[in-house]
Write a protein that holds these residues in place. Structure first.
Motif, PDB file in Angstrom:
ATOM      1  N   LEU A  62       0.845  -1.187   0.000  1.00 52.22           N
ATOM      2  CA  LEU A  62       0.000   0.000   0.000  1.00 52.22           C
ATOM      3  C   LEU A  62       0.884   1.241   0.000  1.00 52.22           C
ATOM      4  CD1 LEU A  62      -2.856   1.230   0.240  1.00 52.22           C
ATOM      5  CD2 LEU A  62      -2.609   1.072   2.720  1.00 52.22           C
ATOM      6  N   ALA A  63       0.830   1.998  -1.098  1.00 54.21           N
ATOM      7  CA  ALA A  63       1.621   3.229  -1.202  1.00 54.21           C
ATOM      8  C   ALA A  63       0.907   4.343  -0.437  1.00 54.21           C
ATOM      9  CB  ALA A  63       1.803   3.620  -2.650  1.00 54.21           C
ATOM     10  N   ARG A  64       1.680   5.071   0.366  1.00 55.59           N
ATOM     11  CA  ARG A  64       1.140   6.191   1.144  1.00 55.59           C
ATOM     12  C   ARG A  64       2.051   7.393   1.007  1.00 55.59           C
ATOM     13  NH1 ARG A  64      -0.513   3.366   6.881  1.00 55.59           N
ATOM     14  NH2 ARG A  64      -2.439   2.406   6.176  1.00 55.59           N
ATOM     15  N   VAL A  65       1.511   8.551   1.383  1.00 54.00           N
ATOM     16  CA  VAL A  65       2.297   9.779   1.410  1.00 54.00           C
ATOM     17  C   VAL A  65       2.360  10.223   2.853  1.00 54.00           C
ATOM     18  CG1 VAL A  65       2.407  12.171   0.625  1.00 54.00           C
ATOM     19  CG2 VAL A  65       1.568  10.383  -0.919  1.00 54.00           C
ATOM     20  N   PRO A  66       3.539  10.438   3.400  1.00 60.35           N
ATOM     21  CA  PRO A  66       4.848  10.282   2.785  1.00 60.35           C
ATOM     22  C   PRO A  66       5.189   8.802   2.587  1.00 60.35           C
ATOM     23  CG  PRO A  66       5.141  10.750   5.106  1.00 60.35           C
ATOM     24  CD  PRO A  66       3.655  10.832   4.826  1.00 60.35           C
ATOM     25  N   ASP A  67       6.160   8.571   1.718  1.00 64.45           N
ATOM     26  CA  ASP A  67       6.551   7.214   1.339  1.00 64.45           C
ATOM     27  C   ASP A  67       6.986   6.370   2.548  1.00 64.45           C
ATOM     28  OD1 ASP A  67       7.005   5.237  -0.716  1.00 64.45           O
ATOM     29  OD2 ASP A  67       9.146   5.528  -0.335  1.00 64.45           O
ATOM     30  N   THR A  68       7.497   7.020   3.584  1.00 67.15           N
ATOM     31  CA  THR A  68       7.943   6.278   4.765  1.00 67.15           C
ATOM     32  C   THR A  68       6.785   5.608   5.496  1.00 67.15           C
ATOM     33  OG1 THR A  68       7.865   8.298   6.072  1.00 67.15           O
ATOM     34  CG2 THR A  68      10.015   7.648   5.168  1.00 67.15           C
ATOM     35  N   MET A  69       5.550   5.989   5.172  1.00 70.83           N
ATOM     36  CA  MET A  69       4.377   5.383   5.800  1.00 70.83           C
ATOM     37  C   MET A  69       3.760   4.272   4.931  1.00 70.83           C
ATOM     38  SD  MET A  69       4.297   6.784   8.672  1.00 70.83           S
ATOM     39  CE  MET A  69       2.724   6.216   9.276  1.00 70.83           C
ATOM     40  N   SER A  70       4.350   4.023   3.759  1.00 72.80           N
ATOM     41  CA  SER A  70       3.849   2.969   2.887  1.00 72.80           C
ATOM     42  C   SER A  70       3.946   1.620   3.588  1.00 72.80           C
ATOM     43  CB  SER A  70       4.655   2.919   1.585  1.00 72.80           C
ATOM     44  OG  SER A  70       4.436   4.076   0.821  1.00 72.80           O
ATOM     45  N   LEU A  71       3.003   0.737   3.281  1.00 74.00           N
ATOM     46  CA  LEU A  71       3.006  -0.597   3.870  1.00 74.00           C
ATOM     47  C   LEU A  71       3.715  -1.570   2.948  1.00 74.00           C
ATOM     48  CD1 LEU A  71      -0.576  -0.940   5.378  1.00 74.00           C
ATOM     49  CD2 LEU A  71       1.571  -0.552   6.573  1.00 74.00           C
ATOM     50  N   LEU A  72       4.685  -2.256   3.510  1.00 72.90           N
ATOM     51  CA  LEU A  72       5.434  -3.292   2.819  1.00 72.90           C
ATOM     52  C   LEU A  72       5.123  -4.629   3.465  1.00 72.90           C
ATOM     53  CD1 LEU A  72       8.844  -1.438   2.663  1.00 72.90           C
ATOM     54  CD2 LEU A  72       7.318  -1.838   0.748  1.00 72.90           C
ATOM     55  N   ALA A  73       5.437  -5.699   2.772  1.00 78.39           N
ATOM     56  CA  ALA A  73       5.260  -7.028   3.328  1.00 78.39           C
ATOM     57  C   ALA A  73       6.399  -7.915   2.854  1.00 78.39           C
ATOM     58  CB  ALA A  73       3.929  -7.624   2.893  1.00 78.39           C
ATOM     59  N   THR A  74       6.724  -8.891   3.683  1.00 74.38           N
ATOM     60  CA  THR A  74       7.684  -9.914   3.308  1.00 74.38           C
ATOM     61  C   THR A  74       6.907 -11.159   2.941  1.00 74.38           C
ATOM     62  OG1 THR A  74       9.302  -9.028   4.873  1.00 74.38           O
ATOM     63  CG2 THR A  74       9.668 -11.268   4.069  1.00 74.38           C
ATOM     64  N   TYR A  75       7.179 -11.676   1.768  1.00 74.83           N
ATOM     65  CA  TYR A  75       6.558 -12.917   1.299  1.00 74.83           C
ATOM     66  C   TYR A  75       7.599 -14.021   1.245  1.00 74.83           C
ATOM     67  CZ  TYR A  75       2.153 -10.736  -0.066  1.00 74.83           C
ATOM     68  OH  TYR A  75       0.934 -10.105  -0.059  1.00 74.83           O
ATOM     69  N   ALA A  76       7.267 -15.173   1.815  1.00 76.94           N
ATOM     70  CA  ALA A  76       8.090 -16.369   1.676  1.00 76.94           C
ATOM     71  C   ALA A  76       7.670 -17.025   0.365  1.00 76.94           C
ATOM     72  CB  ALA A  76       7.872 -17.312   2.847  1.00 76.94           C
TER      73      ALA A  76
END
Length: 106
Positions: A62-76
């Protein structure tokens, strides 16, 4: 234990048909992005196994502004020896600007 010439040629043929790490990582990112519709940003770990490859892929969920608040995930992600994706699952979700909590001893 010594290998017979036949076993050596079989192993050589298998290794010639098996893609290298760079090709596998590129392919895994593309396949995961196509299946999930999400942007695979990087591969944070990979390991060749007896059954193929195991990877940890960082994905922008999920991209958010500011970019530091974007949600990332790790996928196995698991792949067969030829680099075809055989499975994936999300194992972690986090904000881009957040570091993992420090652990004792490291």
């Amino acid at each position: 234990m010594t290998q017979t010439p036949r076993n050596q040629s079989k192993k050589k043929a298998e290794s010639e048909n098996t893609p290298g790490p760079v090709a596998v990582l590129r392919s895994a990112r593309e396949q995961l992005a196509e299946l999930t519709g999400l942007t695979a940003e990087s591969v944070s770990s990979f390991e060749r196994t007896d059954d193929g490859w195991d990877l940890a892929v960082e994905v922008l969920e999920l991209a958010r502004v500011p970019d530091t608040m974007s949600l990332l995930a790790t996928y196995a992600v698991t792949l067969d020896p030829q680099g075809e994706l055989t499975g994936y699952k999300r194992v972690r979700r986090y904000e881009r600007g957040r570091a993992d909590p420090s652990r004792p001893g490291g």
